[in-house]
Each structure stands twice: as C-alpha cells, then as structure tokens.
Enzyme design. Structure first.
Site, PDB file in Angstrom:
ATOM      1  N   TRP A  67       1.004  -1.190   0.075  1.00  0.00           N
ATOM      2  CA  TRP A  67       0.014  -0.030   0.085  1.00  0.00           C
ATOM      3  C   TRP A  67       0.911   1.294   0.068  1.00  0.00           C
ATOM      4  O   TRP A  67       0.322   2.615  -0.293  1.00  0.00           O
ATOM      5  CB  TRP A  67      -0.979  -0.028   1.356  1.00  0.00           C
ATOM      6  CG  TRP A  67      -2.201  -0.827   0.827  1.00  0.00           C
ATOM      7  CD1 TRP A  67      -2.536  -1.664  -0.124  1.00  0.00           C
ATOM      8  CD2 TRP A  67      -3.379  -1.193   2.028  1.00  0.00           C
ATOM      9  NE1 TRP A  67      -3.646  -2.343   0.142  1.00  0.00           N
ATOM     10  CE2 TRP A  67      -3.984  -2.060   1.434  1.00  0.00           C
ATOM     11  CE3 TRP A  67      -3.363  -0.671   3.380  1.00  0.00           C
ATOM     12  CZ2 TRP A  67      -5.251  -2.527   2.114  1.00  0.00           C
ATOM     13  CZ3 TRP A  67      -4.660  -0.923   3.962  1.00  0.00           C
ATOM     14  CH2 TRP A  67      -5.519  -2.072   3.419  1.00  0.00           C
TER      15      TRP A  67
ATOM     16  N   HIS B 273      12.868  -2.236  -0.677  1.00  0.00           N
ATOM     17  CA  HIS B 273      11.975  -1.689  -1.850  1.00  0.00           C
ATOM     18  C   HIS B 273      12.740  -0.545  -2.421  1.00  0.00           C
ATOM     19  O   HIS B 273      13.327   0.394  -1.938  1.00  0.00           O
ATOM     20  CB  HIS B 273      10.844  -1.429  -1.444  1.00  0.00           C
ATOM     21  CG  HIS B 273       9.971  -0.814  -2.497  1.00  0.00           C
ATOM     22  ND1 HIS B 273      10.031   0.168  -3.185  1.00  0.00           N
ATOM     23  CD2 HIS B 273       8.745  -1.668  -2.927  1.00  0.00           C
ATOM     24  CE1 HIS B 273       9.104   0.069  -4.389  1.00  0.00           C
ATOM     25  NE2 HIS B 273       8.308  -0.869  -4.170  1.00  0.00           N
TER      26      HIS B 273
ATOM     27  N   GLU C 237      11.826  -6.470  -8.918  1.00  0.00           N
ATOM     28  CA  GLU C 237      11.086  -5.377  -9.536  1.00  0.00           C
ATOM     29  C   GLU C 237      12.029  -4.331 -10.251  1.00  0.00           C
ATOM     30  O   GLU C 237      12.571  -3.498  -9.717  1.00  0.00           O
ATOM     31  CB  GLU C 237      10.566  -4.501  -8.054  1.00  0.00           C
ATOM     32  CG  GLU C 237       9.822  -5.463  -7.050  1.00  0.00           C
ATOM     33  CD  GLU C 237       8.783  -4.653  -6.457  1.00  0.00           C
ATOM     34  OE1 GLU C 237       7.704  -4.888  -6.652  1.00  0.00           O
ATOM     35  OE2 GLU C 237       9.287  -3.395  -5.918  1.00  0.00           O
TER      36      GLU C 237
ATOM     37  N   SER D 269       3.862  -2.563 -12.159  1.00  0.00           N
ATOM     38  CA  SER D 269       2.619  -2.323 -12.977  1.00  0.00           C
ATOM     39  C   SER D 269       1.913  -3.866 -13.412  1.00  0.00           C
ATOM     40  O   SER D 269       1.474  -3.822 -14.337  1.00  0.00           O
ATOM     41  CB  SER D 269       3.128  -1.764 -14.172  1.00  0.00           C
ATOM     42  OG  SER D 269       3.914  -0.202 -13.871  1.00  0.00           O
TER      43      SER D 269
HETATM   44  C1  PEP Z   1       5.724  -1.944  -5.967  1.00  0.00           C
HETATM   45  O1  PEP Z   1       5.646  -0.745  -5.558  1.00  0.00           O
HETATM   46  O2  PEP Z   1       6.324  -2.586  -5.468  1.00  0.00           O
HETATM   47  C2  PEP Z   1       4.964  -1.697  -7.316  1.00  0.00           C
HETATM   48  C3  PEP Z   1       5.428  -2.883  -7.741  1.00  0.00           C
HETATM   49  O3  PEP Z   1       4.114  -0.914  -7.514  1.00  0.00           O
HETATM   50  P1  PEP Z   1       3.091  -0.853  -8.924  1.00  0.00           P
HETATM   51  O4  PEP Z   1       2.408  -2.004  -8.813  1.00  0.00           O
HETATM   52  O5  PEP Z   1       2.504   0.452  -8.710  1.00  0.00           O
HETATM   53  O6  PEP Z   1       3.971  -0.699 -10.072  1.00  0.00           O
END
Ligand code: PEP
Length: 258
Positions: free
Chosen positions: A14, A99, A171, A216
């Site tokens: 979140w 992150h 990520e 995303s």
């Molecule tokens: C994240 O913050 O780890 C992420 C994947 O964000 P989003 O899904 O908005 O790209």
C-alpha cells in the site's frame, strides 16, 4: 514458513496510502472476496500505524499481513525506527525489505538491506527482498549483474541457505508505478537467472524460495505473468489500492496455480 500447498503469493504494497476508513473498506472486501483461494497466499503490507487495524481485520481470515520496512537493529536508541519484535507484536508475518523507493530516497545500502533481511528471519518474519535494475542498467544490458550484486550482499554475509522459505521480488525500477510492466519474456529470463544463481549454491533453498514479479501488474497482465515458469506471484502497488483490481490479480494467480 510458507505452507507447501501454497503455490502463489500475492502481496499488496500500500506504500504511504490509506486511512482508517479506506483501509477498513478494502480489508472487508478482501476478506469477503478472497476467502476461497486454495493455492494462493495473500499478504497486505501497510504503513506501520495500521498494523493493529490489519491484525483485527485479518486475524480470522487466511490473509496474512506485514510491514514495508523494519529496523536492522533489534532494540536501542534508534529514534523513529520500528523493530522486528514490534512487528511481531502486531502479528506481522511478512516484511518488505529493500524496496527501491526506500533504497533510493534513504540511501539504503545492500549491506543494510541484508541485515534487515536477517533480523526479520531471526524473528520468524518472512522477508520479501526487492531486487531490480534501473532503465539505464537494462538498456546497458547489465541487469543480471546488478541483481546478482544485490543478492551477493546477502549470500556473502550469510550464505545462500538463508533464502530457504523467503521471498525475492524482482522489481525492475523502470516498471514500478509507470504502467510499463516487464514483458513475460523479460521477467522469465530474470526469474530463471535468480533461481539458478541460488540453486548453484544451495538447491534446497532455491526450491523453497518464492520469486515474485513486481512492477505495474494489473488485472490485464496478471495471468500472463503468473503462468511464467519461476514466477511465483506478484508484489502489487497501485492496483492493491483498488479492491476489484487486486482481487482480479489474486484470482489470476490462483488460476495460474491450478
Ligand atoms: C511496488 O511498489 O512494489 C510496485 C510494484 O508498484 P506498482 O504495482 O504500482 O508498479
């Protein structure tokens, strides 16, 4: 410990969103709609002040909850920090570590992240380690080198065995919050690289490791990504703030697990 029957993991991140009222609406919807998942573990990671709310809303459901960061130290004069023990007090069983939004904004080193990963494990909290490259690094073709170095910070300090029963989330930084997800092929290649790197050092740990994709993910691309070999689920930012979107992603993961 992630139960063996669990094939996919979907984690809501979140970030710094929400308030008591909005959270309650989302959590009630998640509990009502996600009760039938059999092979997918859902986790909600919220800002610290809402951990008590997560605990009371989710404790009688199969949905787990966690935080988005923790202190590398266990106790002491660290103003503003939150320890693994404190997370445990509120029933948290997962924590996001490293992150890129934090690593960039607060200059977190790979070594600090490695310490956080270990302190979470020590307290029985499953760390979700985020790794990934920038757009410049991808365009230069050095994405595996970058991710490898991020993993090495943990491997060199603690050994590859520590990855057993933990989570790595790939990520790509260029995909986070941009609406531009990695293609299934790009994700497949990096997930295979991560699994193979750990397996070369400790095959048991590699088998017991969940590797998520984050960046995303949305209801339209979730199934395509979740069916890819070595993608064990997703870390979901923006779409975890919308009940329908998040639940569709969870059901796509469940479908991929069947
Ligand atoms: C994240 O913050 O780890 C992420 C994947 O964000 P989003 O899904 O908005 O790209």
């Amino acid at each position: 410990m992630i139960p063996k029957t669990i094939k996919k993991l979907v984690v809501a991140n979140w970030k710094m969103h929400g308030n008591l009222k909005q959270n309650a609406a989302l959590l009630n919807d998640f509990v009502a709609t996600l009760a039938n998942l059999k092979h997918t573990q859902v986790v909600v990671c919220a800002p610290y002040p809402y951990l008590a709310q997560l605990q009371s809303a989710l404790q009688h459901s199969d949905i787990a909850w966690g935080a988005q960061n923790l202190a590398k130290n266990e106790i002491g004069p660290y103003t503003g920090e939150v320890s693994a023990g404190m997370l445990r007090d509120f029933g948290a069983t997962y924590v996001i570590v490293g992150h890129s939004e934090r690593a960039t904004a607060y200059c977190e080193s790979d070594e600090n992240i490695a310490q956080k990963f270990m302190v979470a494990k020590k307290h029985g909290i499953t760390p979700i380690l985020c790794v990934g490259e920038t757009l410049i690094e991808r365009e230069a073709g050095v994405m595996e080198m970058v991710v490898s170095k991020q993993l090495d910070a943990i491997i060199n300090a603690y050994g590859a065995a520590v990855f057993a029963n933990t989570v790595i989330s790939y990520e790509p930084i260029w995909a986070i919050g941009t609406g531009l997800a990695a293609t299934p092929e790009q994700a497949k290649s990096m997930h295979r690289f991560i699994r193979n790197k750990i397996a070369a050092l400790n095959s048991e740990a590699a088998n017991q490791l969940k590797i998520l994709y984050g960046g995303s993910v949305n209801p339209q691309n979730a199934l395509q990504l979740c069916i890819v070999e070595n993608i064990d689920g997703g870390l979901i930012g923006r779409c975890s703030l919308n009940a329908q979107d998040f639940e569709s992603i969870c059901y796509a993961a469940e479908k991929a697990a069947a």
